[in-house]
Design a protein around this motif. Structure first.
Motif, short mmCIF file in Angstrom:
data_model
loop_
_atom_site.label_atom_id
_atom_site.label_comp_id
_atom_site.label_asym_id
_atom_site.label_seq_id
_atom_site.Cartn_x
_atom_site.Cartn_y
_atom_site.Cartn_z
N LYS A 247 0.83 -1.20 0.00
CA LYS A 247 0.00 0.00 0.00
C LYS A 247 0.87 1.25 0.00
O LYS A 247 2.00 1.25 0.48
N LYS A 248 0.32 2.28 -0.57
CA LYS A 248 1.04 3.55 -0.69
C LYS A 248 1.44 4.10 0.68
O LYS A 248 2.52 4.63 0.85
N ARG A 249 0.57 3.94 1.66
CA ARG A 249 0.85 4.48 2.98
C ARG A 249 2.02 3.75 3.64
O ARG A 249 2.82 4.36 4.35
N HIS A 250 2.17 2.44 3.39
CA HIS A 250 3.30 1.70 3.94
C HIS A 250 4.59 2.12 3.24
O HIS A 250 5.64 2.21 3.88
N GLU A 251 4.52 2.35 1.95
CA GLU A 251 5.69 2.82 1.22
C GLU A 251 6.14 4.19 1.75
O GLU A 251 7.33 4.44 1.91
N GLN A 252 5.17 5.05 2.03
CA GLN A 252 5.50 6.38 2.56
C GLN A 252 6.15 6.27 3.93
O GLN A 252 7.10 7.00 4.23
N LYS A 253 5.69 5.37 4.76
CA LYS A 253 6.29 5.19 6.08
C LYS A 253 7.73 4.69 5.96
O LYS A 253 8.60 5.13 6.72
N LEU A 254 7.99 3.78 5.03
CA LEU A 254 9.35 3.29 4.84
C LEU A 254 10.27 4.37 4.28
O LEU A 254 11.45 4.44 4.63
N ILE A 255 9.74 5.23 3.43
CA ILE A 255 10.53 6.35 2.90
C ILE A 255 10.86 7.33 4.02
O ILE A 255 12.00 7.80 4.12
N ILE A 256 9.90 7.62 4.87
CA ILE A 256 10.14 8.52 6.01
C ILE A 256 11.17 7.90 6.95
O ILE A 256 12.06 8.60 7.46
N SER B 247 13.57 5.86 6.06
CA SER B 247 14.86 5.98 5.38
C SER B 247 15.45 7.38 5.51
O SER B 247 16.65 7.54 5.77
N ILE B 248 14.61 8.38 5.36
CA ILE B 248 15.08 9.77 5.50
C ILE B 248 15.52 10.02 6.94
O ILE B 248 16.55 10.66 7.19
N GLY B 249 14.78 9.51 7.89
CA GLY B 249 15.16 9.65 9.30
C GLY B 249 16.49 8.97 9.60
O GLY B 249 17.31 9.50 10.36
N SER C 93 15.48 0.88 14.02
CA SER C 93 15.02 0.94 12.62
C SER C 93 14.57 -0.43 12.14
O SER C 93 13.60 -0.54 11.38
N ILE C 94 15.24 -1.49 12.57
CA ILE C 94 14.83 -2.85 12.19
C ILE C 94 13.45 -3.16 12.77
O ILE C 94 12.58 -3.70 12.08
N ILE C 95 13.24 -2.81 14.02
CA ILE C 95 11.95 -3.08 14.67
C ILE C 95 10.83 -2.29 13.99
O ILE C 95 9.75 -2.83 13.71
N ILE C 96 11.08 -1.01 13.70
CA ILE C 96 10.06 -0.19 13.05
C ILE C 96 9.73 -0.72 11.66
O ILE C 96 8.55 -0.84 11.29
N SER C 97 10.74 -1.07 10.89
CA SER C 97 10.48 -1.59 9.54
C SER C 97 9.78 -2.94 9.60
O SER C 97 8.92 -3.24 8.76
N PHE C 98 10.09 -3.77 10.59
CA PHE C 98 9.40 -5.04 10.76
C PHE C 98 7.92 -4.83 11.03
O PHE C 98 7.06 -5.52 10.46
#
Length: 64
Positions: A2-11, A13-15, A51-56
């Motif tokens: 979903k687009k919203r999950h992609e946006q969270k992963l991009i945020i 990555s920027i963080g 970051s691993i926990i958040i991405s998981f």
């Protein structure tokens, strides 16, 4: 995905780019130690594990 999950992963990555940038990392480059480990090492490993926990969590929500 979903687009919203992609946006969270991009945020995320920027963080991480900001968290691992030289000026921020050098804030933790001191002679202090935590349990015998240098502060910068503890900072890098903590940010990496968080970051691993958040991405998981983000990817797990995608599978549901």
């Amino acid at each position: 995905m979903k687009k919203r999950h992609e946006q969270k992963l991009i945020i995320l990555s920027i963080g991480l780019l900001i968290a691992f940038s030289i000026p921020i990392s050098l804030l933790f480059n001191s002679s202090r130690e935590v349990c015998g480990y240098p502060m910068i090492l503890v900072y890098i490993l903590a940010v990496w594990m968080i970051s691993i926990i958040i991405s998981f969590v983000i990817v797990k929500k995608y599978n549901e």
